[in-house]
Design an enzyme around this catalytic site. Structure first.
Site, PDB file in Angstrom:
ATOM      1  N   GLY A   1       0.916  -1.290  -0.198  1.00  0.00           N
ATOM      2  CA  GLY A   1       0.123  -0.065  -0.027  1.00  0.00           C
ATOM      3  C   GLY A   1       0.728   0.931  -0.037  1.00  0.00           C
ATOM      4  O   GLY A   1       1.465   1.631   1.398  1.00  0.00           O
TER       5      GLY A   1
ATOM      6  N   VAL B   1      16.380   9.425  -0.946  1.00  0.00           N
ATOM      7  CA  VAL B   1      17.852   7.966  -1.880  1.00  0.00           C
ATOM      8  C   VAL B   1      18.039   8.107  -3.446  1.00  0.00           C
ATOM      9  O   VAL B   1      19.270   8.501  -3.565  1.00  0.00           O
ATOM     10  CB  VAL B   1      16.446   6.603  -2.092  1.00  0.00           C
ATOM     11  CG1 VAL B   1      17.455   5.480  -2.636  1.00  0.00           C
ATOM     12  CG2 VAL B   1      16.191   6.018  -0.904  1.00  0.00           C
TER      13      VAL B   1
ATOM     14  N   ARG C   1      18.964  11.128  -4.257  1.00  0.00           N
ATOM     15  CA  ARG C   1      19.602  12.854  -4.703  1.00  0.00           C
ATOM     16  C   ARG C   1      21.070  11.841  -3.644  1.00  0.00           C
ATOM     17  O   ARG C   1      22.128  12.473  -3.875  1.00  0.00           O
ATOM     18  CB  ARG C   1      18.985  14.164  -3.912  1.00  0.00           C
ATOM     19  CG  ARG C   1      18.006  14.479  -4.813  1.00  0.00           C
ATOM     20  CD  ARG C   1      18.289  16.190  -5.151  1.00  0.00           C
ATOM     21  NE  ARG C   1      17.092  16.297  -5.925  1.00  0.00           N
ATOM     22  CZ  ARG C   1      15.987  17.553  -5.976  1.00  0.00           C
ATOM     23  NH1 ARG C   1      15.910  18.042  -5.391  1.00  0.00           N
ATOM     24  NH2 ARG C   1      15.345  17.529  -6.910  1.00  0.00           N
TER      25      ARG C   1
ATOM     26  N   ARG D   1       1.177  -5.265  -5.392  1.00  0.00           N
ATOM     27  CA  ARG D   1       1.835  -6.088  -4.278  1.00  0.00           C
ATOM     28  C   ARG D   1       1.270  -7.447  -5.185  1.00  0.00           C
ATOM     29  O   ARG D   1       0.704  -8.549  -6.113  1.00  0.00           O
ATOM     30  CB  ARG D   1       0.395  -6.662  -3.328  1.00  0.00           C
ATOM     31  CG  ARG D   1       0.471  -5.321  -2.529  1.00  0.00           C
ATOM     32  CD  ARG D   1      -1.009  -6.026  -1.508  1.00  0.00           C
ATOM     33  NE  ARG D   1      -1.361  -5.039  -0.369  1.00  0.00           N
ATOM     34  CZ  ARG D   1      -1.840  -4.138  -0.358  1.00  0.00           C
ATOM     35  NH1 ARG D   1      -2.424  -3.589  -1.272  1.00  0.00           N
ATOM     36  NH2 ARG D   1      -1.723  -2.949   0.436  1.00  0.00           N
TER      37      ARG D   1
ATOM     38  N   GLY E   1       5.845  -2.225   3.491  1.00  0.00           N
ATOM     39  CA  GLY E   1       5.755  -2.652   4.641  1.00  0.00           C
ATOM     40  C   GLY E   1       6.644  -4.274   5.072  1.00  0.00           C
ATOM     41  O   GLY E   1       7.402  -4.316   3.927  1.00  0.00           O
ATOM     42  N   ASP E   2       6.204  -5.195   6.199  1.00  0.00           N
ATOM     43  CA  ASP E   2       6.239  -6.269   5.991  1.00  0.00           C
ATOM     44  C   ASP E   2       6.756  -7.614   4.760  1.00  0.00           C
ATOM     45  O   ASP E   2       8.198  -7.410   4.111  1.00  0.00           O
ATOM     46  CB  ASP E   2       5.339  -7.415   7.105  1.00  0.00           C
ATOM     47  CG  ASP E   2       5.479  -7.353   8.652  1.00  0.00           C
ATOM     48  OD1 ASP E   2       6.567  -6.478   8.792  1.00  0.00           O
ATOM     49  OD2 ASP E   2       5.120  -7.466   8.947  1.00  0.00           O
ATOM     50  N   GLY E   3       5.421  -7.073   3.259  1.00  0.00           N
ATOM     51  CA  GLY E   3       5.370  -8.191   2.076  1.00  0.00           C
ATOM     52  C   GLY E   3       6.768  -8.037   1.360  1.00  0.00           C
ATOM     53  O   GLY E   3       7.169  -8.615   0.409  1.00  0.00           O
TER      54      GLY E   3
ATOM     55  N   THR F   1       4.409   2.453   5.299  1.00  0.00           N
ATOM     56  CA  THR F   1       3.188   1.958   5.299  1.00  0.00           C
ATOM     57  C   THR F   1       2.517   2.683   6.662  1.00  0.00           C
ATOM     58  O   THR F   1       2.896   3.654   7.821  1.00  0.00           O
ATOM     59  CB  THR F   1       3.093   0.027   6.313  1.00  0.00           C
ATOM     60  OG1 THR F   1       2.231   0.535   6.794  1.00  0.00           O
ATOM     61  CG2 THR F   1       3.859   0.081   7.223  1.00  0.00           C
ATOM     62  N   ILE F   2       0.372   2.992   6.479  1.00  0.00           N
ATOM     63  CA  ILE F   2      -0.088   3.772   6.828  1.00  0.00           C
ATOM     64  C   ILE F   2      -0.675   3.057   8.444  1.00  0.00           C
ATOM     65  O   ILE F   2      -0.853   3.604   9.507  1.00  0.00           O
ATOM     66  CB  ILE F   2      -1.262   4.893   6.669  1.00  0.00           C
ATOM     67  CG1 ILE F   2      -1.815   3.801   6.471  1.00  0.00           C
ATOM     68  CG2 ILE F   2      -0.768   5.738   5.545  1.00  0.00           C
ATOM     69  CD1 ILE F   2      -3.552   3.681   6.052  1.00  0.00           C
ATOM     70  N   ASP F   3      -0.452   2.116   8.347  1.00  0.00           N
ATOM     71  CA  ASP F   3      -0.377   0.424   8.990  1.00  0.00           C
ATOM     72  C   ASP F   3       0.589   1.083  10.479  1.00  0.00           C
ATOM     73  O   ASP F   3       0.257   0.937  12.050  1.00  0.00           O
ATOM     74  CB  ASP F   3      -1.291  -0.018   9.165  1.00  0.00           C
ATOM     75  CG  ASP F   3      -2.010  -0.588   8.332  1.00  0.00           C
ATOM     76  OD1 ASP F   3      -2.649   0.732   7.958  1.00  0.00           O
ATOM     77  OD2 ASP F   3      -1.662  -1.552   7.106  1.00  0.00           O
TER      78      ASP F   3
ATOM     79  N   ASP G   1       2.345  -0.918  12.064  1.00  0.00           N
ATOM     80  CA  ASP G   1       2.538  -2.029  12.576  1.00  0.00           C
ATOM     81  C   ASP G   1       3.692  -2.877  11.950  1.00  0.00           C
ATOM     82  O   ASP G   1       4.433  -4.102  11.673  1.00  0.00           O
ATOM     83  CB  ASP G   1       1.318  -3.102  11.683  1.00  0.00           C
ATOM     84  CG  ASP G   1       1.749  -2.926  10.064  1.00  0.00           C
ATOM     85  OD1 ASP G   1       2.442  -2.621   9.666  1.00  0.00           O
ATOM     86  OD2 ASP G   1       0.662  -3.669   9.734  1.00  0.00           O
TER      87      ASP G   1
ATOM     88  N   ARG H   1      -5.233  -2.569   8.687  1.00  0.00           N
ATOM     89  CA  ARG H   1      -5.074  -4.069   8.941  1.00  0.00           C
ATOM     90  C   ARG H   1      -5.590  -4.688   9.609  1.00  0.00           C
ATOM     91  O   ARG H   1      -6.747  -4.457  10.253  1.00  0.00           O
ATOM     92  CB  ARG H   1      -4.095  -4.316   7.848  1.00  0.00           C
ATOM     93  CG  ARG H   1      -4.013  -5.195   7.458  1.00  0.00           C
ATOM     94  CD  ARG H   1      -2.463  -5.678   6.961  1.00  0.00           C
ATOM     95  NE  ARG H   1      -2.288  -5.054   5.671  1.00  0.00           N
ATOM     96  CZ  ARG H   1      -3.021  -4.707   4.747  1.00  0.00           C
ATOM     97  NH1 ARG H   1      -3.341  -5.841   3.821  1.00  0.00           N
ATOM     98  NH2 ARG H   1      -1.868  -4.303   3.815  1.00  0.00           N
TER      99      ARG H   1
ATOM    100  N   LYS I   1     -23.830  13.587  29.047  1.00  0.00           N
ATOM    101  CA  LYS I   1     -23.447  13.611  27.574  1.00  0.00           C
ATOM    102  C   LYS I   1     -24.538  13.702  26.969  1.00  0.00           C
ATOM    103  O   LYS I   1     -24.973  12.535  27.223  1.00  0.00           O
ATOM    104  CB  LYS I   1     -22.104  12.606  28.167  1.00  0.00           C
ATOM    105  CG  LYS I   1     -21.537  12.543  26.494  1.00  0.00           C
ATOM    106  CD  LYS I   1     -20.432  11.359  26.474  1.00  0.00           C
ATOM    107  CE  LYS I   1     -19.705  11.083  25.526  1.00  0.00           C
ATOM    108  NZ  LYS I   1     -18.858  12.754  24.994  1.00  0.00           N
TER     109      LYS I   1
END
Ligand code: F6P
Length: 322
Positions: free
Chosen positions: A14, A26, A28, A75, A105-107, A128-130, A132, A174, A216
């Site tokens: 992602g 990277v 430059r 992917r 990410g991990d993948g 990755t935004i996660d 994780d 995820r 509330k």
């Protein structure tokens, strides 16, 4: 120590805001050291297809502020086969690529590990935004995604407050609840429901009714994507509390947009660090943030680590939700 001649860069999995800033760094930093740079489109699939082009300093102009990835991402199923990996290695050899910087990410890290076994030197950058990835405190894109989710939830709160409703908001991540618990605290949620912790909807309803009794009038529940069924959770709350409830799935809006300063700076630092490692003859590492420092781990070691859920933050959310 064999010399670096050509560095390939790819983004995989992602996309995440800040990937472009990492690509720029990277590129430059490599050019500054006299290395040739090849941009590979669509991650490992591009490596299999030979979809690559030489990048100069100007090719990465005007991207630092842009979300997404100028190199596109994918992917690749084929890259998980020996045939695909060998094709990718052949294309690396033909293009003279001796080193790869793989952002994802991990993948993505598993892909880097596979091709590193065929002699390509790899450095992985967590994007990755996660958030994780276990070895690092922080992944590129997480901060932007948090701030995007925050802005969206603030908007939802305006209408939730006006109608005295409950909002059940599902955020990405995820299987991980890092986005959920952080935006939960930051937006004053009543509860956050994540995969990492058991939850009891009846308890949540009870808490909401107790809070309603003290005045509330509107409520917000954050649900992590891995839990899913936010629509059902919303219906259950409405049925068991009588409080009108609406579910919103924030979805891919969280992956887009201009990266925050934090994401851009971390991406720049990680990108330069990746090239420094290669220059020192170090490869097959994952770059990580630990506190304010950058460190690096062997890819296998990094993949074997387990990330803890922030229980403290979760408890704090509960303590503040009176
Ligand atoms: O890993 C980033 C992420 O946005 C996850 O939060 C989500 O589960 C997944 O990617 C969605 O993937 P896709 O864009 O392929 O649907």
């Amino acid at each position: 120590m064999s010399e670096i001649r050509t560095v390939g860069i790819l983004t995989s999995g992602g996309d995440a805001p800040g990937m472009n800033a990492a690509i720029r760094a990277v590129t430059r930093a490599s050019i500054a050291r006299g290395y040739k740079v090849m941009g590979i489109r669509k991650g490992y699939q591009g490596l299999i297809d030979g979809d690559m082009f030489e990048m100069g300093a100007r090719d990465v102009s005007d991207i630092v502020q842009r979300g997404g990835t100028m190199l596109y991402t994918a992917r690749s199923k084929k890259f998980t086969t020996e045939e695909g990996i060998l094709l990718a290695k052949k294309n690396c050899d033909e293009a003279g690529i001796d080193s790869l910087v793989c952002i994802g990410g991990d993948g993505t890290f598993r892909g880097a590990l596979d091709i590193s076994k065929h002699g390509v030197k790899c450095i992985c950058i967590p994007g990755t935004i996660d958030n994780d990835i276990a070895c690092t405190d922080y992944t590129i894109g997480f901060d932007t995604a948090l701030n995007t989710a925050l802005e969206m939830i603030d908007r939802i709160k305006d209408t939730e407050m006006s109608h005295s409703r409950c909002s059940v908001v599902e955020v990405m991540g995820r299987r991980a609840g890092h986005i959920a618990v952080n935006v939960g605290v930051a937006t004053g949620a009543v509860e956050v429901i994540t995969v990492e912790r058991p939850y009891d909807l009846d308890e949540i309803c009870k808490k909401m009714l107790e809070q309603k009794a003290t005045g509330k009038s509107h409520f917000e529940i954050i649900v992590a994507e891995g839990v899913g069924n936010s629509e059902q959770i919303s219906n259950y709350i409405q049925e068991h509390t009588g409080i009108d409830s609406r579910a919103t799935i924030l979805g891919h809006v969280q992956r887009g947009g201009s990266p925050t300063c934090t994401d851009r700076v971390i991406a720049a630092r990680m990108g330069c660090y990746a090239v420094e490692l290669l220059g020192q003859g170090i490869s097959n590492r994952v770059i990580a943030v630990k506190g304010s420092r950058l460190v690096d781990y062997d890819i296998v070691e990094a993949l074997g680590m387990k990330k803890n859920y922030d229980e403290h933050l979760h408890k704090l959310l509960g303590d503040l939700s009176l």
